[in-house]
Design an enzyme around this catalytic site. Structure first.
Site, PDB file in Angstrom:
ATOM      1  N   LYS A  16       8.294   2.719  -1.190  1.00 12.61           N
ATOM      2  CA  LYS A  16       8.309   1.312  -0.748  1.00 12.61           C
ATOM      3  C   LYS A  16       8.897   0.386  -1.824  1.00 12.61           C
ATOM      4  CE  LYS A  16       3.830   0.863  -0.070  1.00 12.61           C
ATOM      5  NZ  LYS A  16       3.290   2.189  -0.433  1.00 12.61           N
ATOM      6  N   ARG A  91      -2.335  -3.637   4.372  1.00 13.00           N
ATOM      7  CA  ARG A  91      -2.827  -2.275   4.173  1.00 13.00           C
ATOM      8  C   ARG A  91      -4.086  -1.986   5.003  1.00 13.00           C
ATOM      9  NH1 ARG A  91      -0.512  -1.303  -1.339  1.00 13.00           N
ATOM     10  NH2 ARG A  91      -1.020   0.781  -2.021  1.00 13.00           N
ATOM     11  N   ARG A 130       5.758   9.934 -11.744  1.00 14.44           N
ATOM     12  CA  ARG A 130       6.263   8.564 -11.814  1.00 14.44           C
ATOM     13  C   ARG A 130       5.964   7.950 -13.185  1.00 14.44           C
ATOM     14  NH1 ARG A 130       4.822   4.334  -7.132  1.00 14.44           N
ATOM     15  NH2 ARG A 130       2.665   4.529  -7.821  1.00 14.44           N
ATOM     16  N   ARG A 163       0.944   5.134 -14.598  1.00 16.79           N
ATOM     17  CA  ARG A 163      -0.113   4.287 -14.056  1.00 16.79           C
ATOM     18  C   ARG A 163      -1.419   5.071 -14.006  1.00 16.79           C
ATOM     19  NH1 ARG A 163       2.206   1.577  -8.607  1.00 16.79           N
ATOM     20  NH2 ARG A 163       0.064   2.078  -8.013  1.00 16.79           N
ATOM     21  N   ARG A 174      -6.320   7.848  -3.077  1.00 19.38           N
ATOM     22  CA  ARG A 174      -5.410   6.846  -2.492  1.00 19.38           C
ATOM     23  C   ARG A 174      -4.839   7.350  -1.169  1.00 19.38           C
ATOM     24  NH1 ARG A 174      -1.322   6.070  -7.053  1.00 19.38           N
ATOM     25  NH2 ARG A 174      -0.352   4.464  -5.781  1.00 19.38           N
TER      26      ARG A 174
HETATM   27  P1  AMP Z   1       0.530  -0.122  -5.093  1.00 21.40           P
HETATM   28  O1  AMP Z   1       1.234  -0.547  -6.335  1.00 21.40           O
HETATM   29  O2  AMP Z   1       1.068  -0.784  -3.851  1.00 21.40           O
HETATM   30  O3  AMP Z   1       0.401   1.368  -4.958  1.00 21.40           O
HETATM   31  O4  AMP Z   1      -0.982  -0.681  -5.233  1.00 21.40           O
HETATM   32  C1  AMP Z   1      -1.814  -0.279  -6.284  1.00 21.40           C
HETATM   33  C2  AMP Z   1      -3.265  -0.606  -5.980  1.00 21.40           C
HETATM   34  O5  AMP Z   1      -3.401  -2.020  -5.815  1.00 21.40           O
HETATM   35  C3  AMP Z   1      -3.798  -0.018  -4.687  1.00 21.40           C
HETATM   36  O6  AMP Z   1      -4.239   1.318  -4.830  1.00 21.40           O
HETATM   37  C4  AMP Z   1      -4.945  -0.976  -4.379  1.00 21.40           C
HETATM   38  O7  AMP Z   1      -6.051  -0.739  -5.225  1.00 21.40           O
HETATM   39  C5  AMP Z   1      -4.347  -2.308  -4.793  1.00 21.40           C
HETATM   40  N1  AMP Z   1      -3.630  -2.952  -3.659  1.00 21.40           N
HETATM   41  C6  AMP Z   1      -2.295  -3.196  -3.559  1.00 21.40           C
HETATM   42  N2  AMP Z   1      -1.992  -3.793  -2.393  1.00 21.40           N
HETATM   43  C7  AMP Z   1      -3.177  -3.936  -1.729  1.00 21.40           C
HETATM   44  C8  AMP Z   1      -3.528  -4.451  -0.460  1.00 21.40           C
HETATM   45  N3  AMP Z   1      -2.634  -4.945   0.378  1.00 21.40           N
HETATM   46  N4  AMP Z   1      -4.850  -4.415  -0.127  1.00 21.40           N
HETATM   47  C9  AMP Z   1      -5.790  -3.934  -0.952  1.00 21.40           C
HETATM   48  N5  AMP Z   1      -5.510  -3.402  -2.149  1.00 21.40           N
HETATM   49  C10 AMP Z   1      -4.223  -3.403  -2.549  1.00 21.40           C
END
Ligand code: AMP
Length: 220
Positions: A16, A91, A130, A163, A174
């Site tokens: 994404k 999400r 990553r 990360r 996740r």
């Molecule tokens: P990402 O970088 O999109 O993989 O997001 C990393 C982490 O941020 C996720 O595992 C969640 O803990 C939090 N997060 C990101 N976007 C959301 C969202 N829309 N709703 C809830 N938690 C989020």
């Protein structure tokens, strides 16, 4: 140039961020990644960041009211008048409904939700390799998109790191969260006729080309 308002949807590691960044660059619109906004808040140690951190470390979703507030504030900024690419939001079904309410208030509509459909096997391979630049946020993959030097960013020379939530045990959680809380949104957007599914198992370039073609059609 036509205004473009997109959601890039998919499981963690589906690509994404990479694809959203490319589209945003090409169309000159902001790339809004809730994960990046939350990581920024955590790094700055804001009240919101302190709250969010607990969930993020465990691979859980941050509560809807926190994330929806951040997104609404971001979508109201003037640079979003040209459009935007949302990455990592919505999400949950509640977030999808909250997004509809925000869009209604702003009197705008989403053009499309691009669903990057990617197998779990591929995702685990991608996430565990990553690396991200601490300074500029550039994303690398040690095998498919390697930096010239495994510890430094090609773009800015910043330090690369893994990360916390890209560790194998957190990746599993996740993915579970994605299956249970996020995947059901596909149906929500399918019913609204805005969902476009793209095979996310291919290379960055191939996926990017497919999306490019779709967007050309959408914009004519
Ligand atoms: P990402 O970088 O999109 O993989 O997001 C990393 C982490 O941020 C996720 O595992 C969640 O803990 C939090 N997060 C990101 N976007 C959301 C969202 N829309 N709703 C809830 N938690 C989020």
């Amino acid at each position: 140039m036509r205004v473009l308002r997109l959601v890039i949807f998919g499981s963690p590691g589906a690509g994404k961020g990479t694809q959203a960044g490319r589209i945003a660059g090409r169309f000159g619109v902001p790339h809004i990644a809730t994960g990046d906004l939350l990581r920024e808040a955590v790094a700055r140690g804001t009240e919101l960041g302190v709250k969010a951190r607990r969930y993020m470390e465990r691979g859980e979703l941050v509560p809807d009211e926190i994330v929806v507030g951040i997104v609404e504030e971001r979508l109201r900024r003037p640079d979003c008048k040209k459009g935007f690419v949302l990455d990592g939001f919505p999400r949950t079904l509640a977030q999808a409904k909250a997004l509809d309410e925000i869009l209604e208030k702003l009197e705008i509509k989403i053009d499309a939700v691009i669903n990057l459909e990617t197998s779990e096997e591929e995702i685990v391979k991608r996430l565990s390799n990553r690396r991200v630049c601490k300074f500029c946020g550039a994303v690398y993959h040690l095998i498919f998109n390697p930096p010239k030097n495994s510890e430094r960013c090609d773009r800015c020379g910043g330090e690369l790191y893994q990360r916390e939530d890209d560790r194998e045990e957190v990746i599993k959680r996740r993915l579970q969260v994605y299956r249970m809380q996020t995947r059901p949104i596909i149906e929500y957007y399918q019913e609204r006729g805005v969902l476009i599914t793209v095979d996310g198992n291919r290379s960055i370039e191939e996926v990017s080309k497919s999306i490019g073609k779709l967007l050309e059609k959408l914009c004519t």
